[in-house]
Design an enzyme around this catalytic site. Structure first.
Site: not given
Ligand SMILES: *Cc1c(COP(=O)(O)O)cnc(C)c1O
Length: 358
Positions: A183, A214, A155
């Site tokens: 991610h 995200k 991250s």
């Protein structure tokens, strides 16, 4: 405090700010199809799920989403959690306990670390991506069950873990491999199916976890794997069992998001263009910009005060780029964490490049 937002264009403290601080990698958080899905679900199901999933909180949208997530991730079954943090602190203790062993990359996300602590399994931290040390630790362990946990995309660096090699080690030492794709999901792989799909990873040992707050632009997380593993998790993960289920409006927004992620490939193409543009623009700077094919672009400043000074210089020009300092990142590697989004324009990235002090 953010007072208004239009993609990365925010109003903060009464002034316009261009943000490189969000994880909305595909620019979906304000996508009209997702908003519509949430509004319709609110009208139909209300704004609260009213109880945990194992009571009456598991509604038709939740059931449908779990099937779609399993298909999307290419795994037999999936289970939806309220957040990535809840997923990880529930998953690790569901998979290993006293007398077992868990092996964790030193740069893993905080919630994996907490999951490891809560599990009470014997824990082994291996240096970042250090396969040789991990192999020694696995070989030396006499534990009954072994679990290796790692971020798929780290991250704070944006680099991808050596997942094929990790899986091979797990095969050799009869361990499970759990990857956290917070991610990579939506960003990497064909149709944004994530890092496992990107690398062509497939094994019954693989437990795939990803978050939906995200790139997916919503909230929540899921774990996908063998049907028997997922059933075990459903029976044992305390953050699944003892938490109020996620509102159907969020669930329906996630379902709409999965469709957009798969069909609007131009968002990943735009992100790739912006990554290349940023990297070309930082090549002449005095700071290192480690390789990253993901939306997470670290500019390593080193000294804490210097990193804060650069952040302040950008802020004075209406740009929001967070400075990340130890202990979140290793000592001496304070950095700007530039987070790109398909919602950024080329002009936005050029503005950032121009504003960086030389
Ligand atoms: C953001 C993040 C999480 C937490 O997910 P939430 O849905 O925000 O709780 C977990 N793991 C990693 C690697 C993350 O970056």
């Amino acid at each position: 405090m953010v007072e208004a937002k239009d993609g990365p264009h925010l109003r903060v403290g009464g002034r316009p700010v261009l943000s490189f601080a969000s994880n909305d990698y595909l620019g979906l958080a304000q996508h009209p199809a997702l908003i519509r899905a949430a509004q319709e679900a609110a009208a139909q199901y209300g704004v609260g799920a009213t109880s945990s999933a194992l009571l009456s909180g598991h509604e038709a949208p939740h059931e449908a989403l779990e099937h779609e997530l399993a298909a999307f991730a290419g795994r037999p079954r999936a289970l939806f959690f309220g957040s990535g943090y809840m997923a990880n602190v529930g998953l690790v203790p569901a998979l290993v306990g006293r007398g077992d062993a868990v092996f964790s990359d030193a740069l893993n996300h905080a919630c994996l670390i907490d999951g490891v602590r809560l599990s009470r399994a014997e824990s082994h931290i291996y240096p970042h991506n250090d396969l040789a040390t991990l192999a020694q630790q696995l070989a030396a362990s006499k534990a009954e069950h072994k679990l290796v946990v790692t971020d798929a995309v780290f991250s704070m660096d944006g680099d991808i873990a050596p997942l094929h090699e990790l899986l091979a080690l797990c095969e050799t030492h009869d361990a499970l491999l759990m990857i956290d794709d917070a991610h990579g999901f939506g960003v990497l792989g064909p149709e944004g199916r994530g890092t496992a799909a990107h690398l062509g990873l497939d094994s019954p040992r693989l437990i795939y976890m990803a978050t939906l707050g995200k790139a997916a632009g919503c909230a929540g997380a899921f774990v996908a794997g063998e049907a028997s593993t997922i059933e075990w998790i459903l029976q044992r993960a305390r953050t699944y069992i003892f938490a109020t289920s996620t509102p159907a409006m969020v669930v329906q927004a996630v379902r709409a998001s999965l469709k957009v992620i798969a069909t609007e490939g131009w968002r990943r193409e735009q992100l790739a263009r912006l990554i290349n543009r940023l990297r070309a623009g930082t090549a002449s700077l005095r700071w290192q910009h480690p390789a990253s094919d993901t939306a997470v672009q670290p500019l390593i400043i080193g000294d804490n005060a210097d990193a804060l000074a650069v952040m302040a210089a950008l802020d004075a020009q209406g740009l929001w780029v967070p400075a990340i300092r130890p202990p979140t990142v290793p000592e001496g590697t304070a950095r700007l964490r530039i987070s790109l989004s398909a919602a950024h324009s080329e002009a936005d990235v050029d503005r950032l490049i121009q504003a960086l002090p030389r």
